[in-house]
Scaffold this active site. Structure first.
Site, PDB file in Angstrom:
ATOM      1  N   ASP A   1       0.903  -1.214  -0.026  1.00 24.04           N
ATOM      2  CA  ASP A   1       0.010  -0.217   0.142  1.00 24.04           C
ATOM      3  C   ASP A   1       0.848   1.157  -0.101  1.00 24.04           C
ATOM      4  OD1 ASP A   1      -2.669   1.239   0.455  1.00 24.04           O
ATOM      5  OD2 ASP A   1      -1.881   1.786   2.318  1.00 24.04           O
TER       6      ASP A   1
ATOM      7  N   GLU B   1      14.658 -15.189   0.254  1.00 21.38           N
ATOM      8  CA  GLU B   1      15.086 -16.241   1.196  1.00 21.38           C
ATOM      9  C   GLU B   1      14.185 -17.572   0.918  1.00 21.38           C
ATOM     10  OE1 GLU B   1      16.437 -13.351   4.856  1.00 21.38           O
ATOM     11  OE2 GLU B   1      14.526 -14.728   4.970  1.00 21.38           O
TER      12      GLU B   1
END
Length: 564
Positions: free
Chosen positions: A223, A274
């Site tokens: 956002d 990751e």
């Protein structure tokens, strides 16, 4: 003479197994409080979403994007977050979230979570601690506090206005009861801006990204991604432009689209990588087109919303220019483009396209978002024309390379709900601008699932925003299996899109008519859209799907067809 726009050649295979699933995915946005209510309290919830997974699977989408589901007082529809690592108890629990995630994944649907990094709510534990702490404390450094101007600091630190109207600063009462400092809030006063120069803030959000990724979230919608970093050196500039047009192209605005924000997203990318496959992200960044690629960089968020079609009138020339330009920009950044016509912040495109100017963003909020119904009297809306154009535009969008973002209810052909009593409205934009801005409630009204009932099947009780009587004829049950219905049209188009999608290439073909857009995709299938009012000749080929009835060998106006 044809013109070819070529992007990186990537497979359009099954997105559930492809690490590049997001590049040409069909993503369905759910506004949780208005999707489905499982317990009859009038508010949509997580279990309601889980119950509708079979519906989502049949629709044929690749991913669900959830608008905020965190604990919130709803000062801004859930974008005022009390706790970034929990579920609002009114919507369910973390266990409910896990069950929903598992159900979506079992159906082959990815899960994208909304994250709100620019501001917390004023009920967040950090902000409560800041109010209880003295000037200059570590607790206050998590937010943007400043002394006021004038005698006794009684004036705000600058004359900046918030997006929702009124000053962008709110004065607090100090722990000893005296008038105190001011805190910054670009949006509602209940949404204090976080201080992203704080290492603590940066580290905590990395923790949040891992928290949801570990729970199975496949990506994030970020956002106001362009507002995190700010230059608040003294003296503060006056009369700062808040709108999109005021952001500029050099990264010098004090709080919109500053270059330093990309240092944050480079750290986020390290976290995303990751995981296997890497988590995805898409930026909501209302910035100049020349700067959008920074957010979409593979070293950053990886993708950014393109709102250009959303803001365009229903016009062939405008659509072609926007598509060509954005495919080129995406190729340059290494991302895929994104396409969207409706979301939780704008008037539904079935309504926009029925207004006299044909769908463009006639009016907008101060940050550039199109929140208004253009002030058009109800008599000026041609709902039938709007729906025909919306279906045609959507089918064209689904044919273009890139990610297609759909908003809940558009697959039903829902119109904007304009007839909401003032007392029932919830959007702060309406109240804080004294009703000048109608606000966004009209696109957030709970969905109709059945033609009748207390809330048209939304739940056993009522609905938190009033549903109009005409909602019944748009209900899922009224359209399910009905030949020619908008729901069945979306299902067919989405199924074909998944089957036909190939390399991210598009070749424009000469239609011989300025009001017709015609292009070819890899595999030889074609999309033809007649933006005009009169029928034109239909190119040779087998019809795969059309947005409306065809007339023999003619393509009617306001209609799109796919051919092979």
């Amino acid at each position: 003479m044809s013109n070819t726009a070529t992007l990186a050649t990537l497979s359009g295979s099954n997105p559930s197994a492809d690490p590049n699933w997001w590049r040409q995915a069909s993503v369905y946005q759910i506004y949780p409080r208005s999707f489905s209510d499982s317990n009859g309290d009038g508010l949509g919830d997580i279990r309601g979403i889980t119950a509708k997974v079979p519906y989502l699977k049949k629709l044929g989408i690749d991913a669900v994007w959830l608008s905020p589901f965190y604990p919130s007082a709803l000062a801004d529809g859930g974008y005022d977050v009390d706790d970034y690592r929990d579920v609002d108890p009114k919507l369910g629990s973390l266990a409910d979230f896990d069950e929903m995630s598992a159900a979506l994944h079992a159906a082959g649907i990815k899960l994208i979570a909304d994250i709100v990094p620019n501001h917390s709510s004023n009920r967040h534990a950090w902000f409560k601690e800041a109010l209880a702490s003295p000037r200059g404390s570590a607790a206050r450094e998590r937010y943007i506090f400043r002394d006021g101007l004038g005698q006794d600091g009684g004036l705000p630190p600058s004359d900046w206005e918030s997006v929702f109207g009124g000053p962008a600063w709110e004065r607090i009462t100090e722990p000893d009861g005296t008038p105190g400092q001011w805190y910054m809030h670009i949006f509602a006063r209940e949404q204090p801006d976080l201080n992203w120069s704080s290492r603590e803030i940066r580290d905590d959000f990395l923790k949040t990204l891992r928290f949801w990724s570990d729970r199975g979230v496949d990506g994030f919608r970020v956002d106001v991604a362009h507002a995190l970093t700010k230059d608040l050196t003294e003296p503060l500039l006056s009369r700062v432009e808040l709108s999109l047009e005021g952001t500029g192209t050099d990264g010098s605005h004090p709080f919109w689209d500053r270059d330093e924000v990309h240092e944050i997203y480079a750290e986020w990318r390290e976290v995303f990588n990751e995981y296997s496959p890497p988590r995805t992200a898409v930026a909501e960044a209302w910035v100049h087109a020349s700067r959008r690629g920074r957010y979409a960089s593979p070293r950053g968020l990886g993708q950014a919303f393109n709102f250009d079609l959303l803001q365009a009138d229903f016009d062939a020339g405008a659509f072609r220019e926007i598509i060509t330009r954005n495919l080129a920009e995406a190729a340059e950044s290494g991302a895929s483009s994104t396409w969207v016509f409706s979301n939780h912040d704008v008037v539904r495109h079935a309504t926009r396209y029925g207004l006299p100017k044909g769908g463009g963003r006639h009016a907008k909020g101060q940050d550039g978002k199109g929140w208004l119904l253009a002030g058009a009297p109800a008599g000026e809306l041609d709902a039938g024309l709007g729906l025909r154009r919306a279906r045609a535009a959507t089918l064209l969008m689904l044919a273009v390379p890139g990610s297609a973002y759909l908003y809940q209810g558009e697959e039903l052909g829902l119109q904007e709900v304009a007839e909401i009593p003032d007392a029932a409205r919830q959007d702060p934009a309406f109240f804080r601008n004294k009703g000048v801005e109608i606000g966004r409630d009209g696109c957030r009204v709970p969905l109709p699932w059945t033609p009748d009932g207390a809330s048209f099947g939304f739940g056993d009780g009522g609905a938190h925003l009033p549903q109009p009587a005409w909602f019944g004829r748009y209900a899922v049950a009224a359209q399910d299996g009905a030949e020619g219905s908008t729901l069945e049209f979306y299902r067919k188009a989405l199924r074909l899109r998944r089957e036909l999608q190939g390399a991210e290439e598009l070749e424009w073909l000469d239609s011989g008519d300025a009001g017709v857009l015609h292009f070819r995709r890899p595999g030889g299938w074609q999309s033809v859209t007649n933006f005009g009012g009169e029928a034109v000749g239909l190119p040779a080929g087998t019809v795969l799907v059309s947005s409306g009835p065809l007339d023999g060998k003619l393509l009617p106006g306001n209609t799109t067809v796919w051919l092979r």
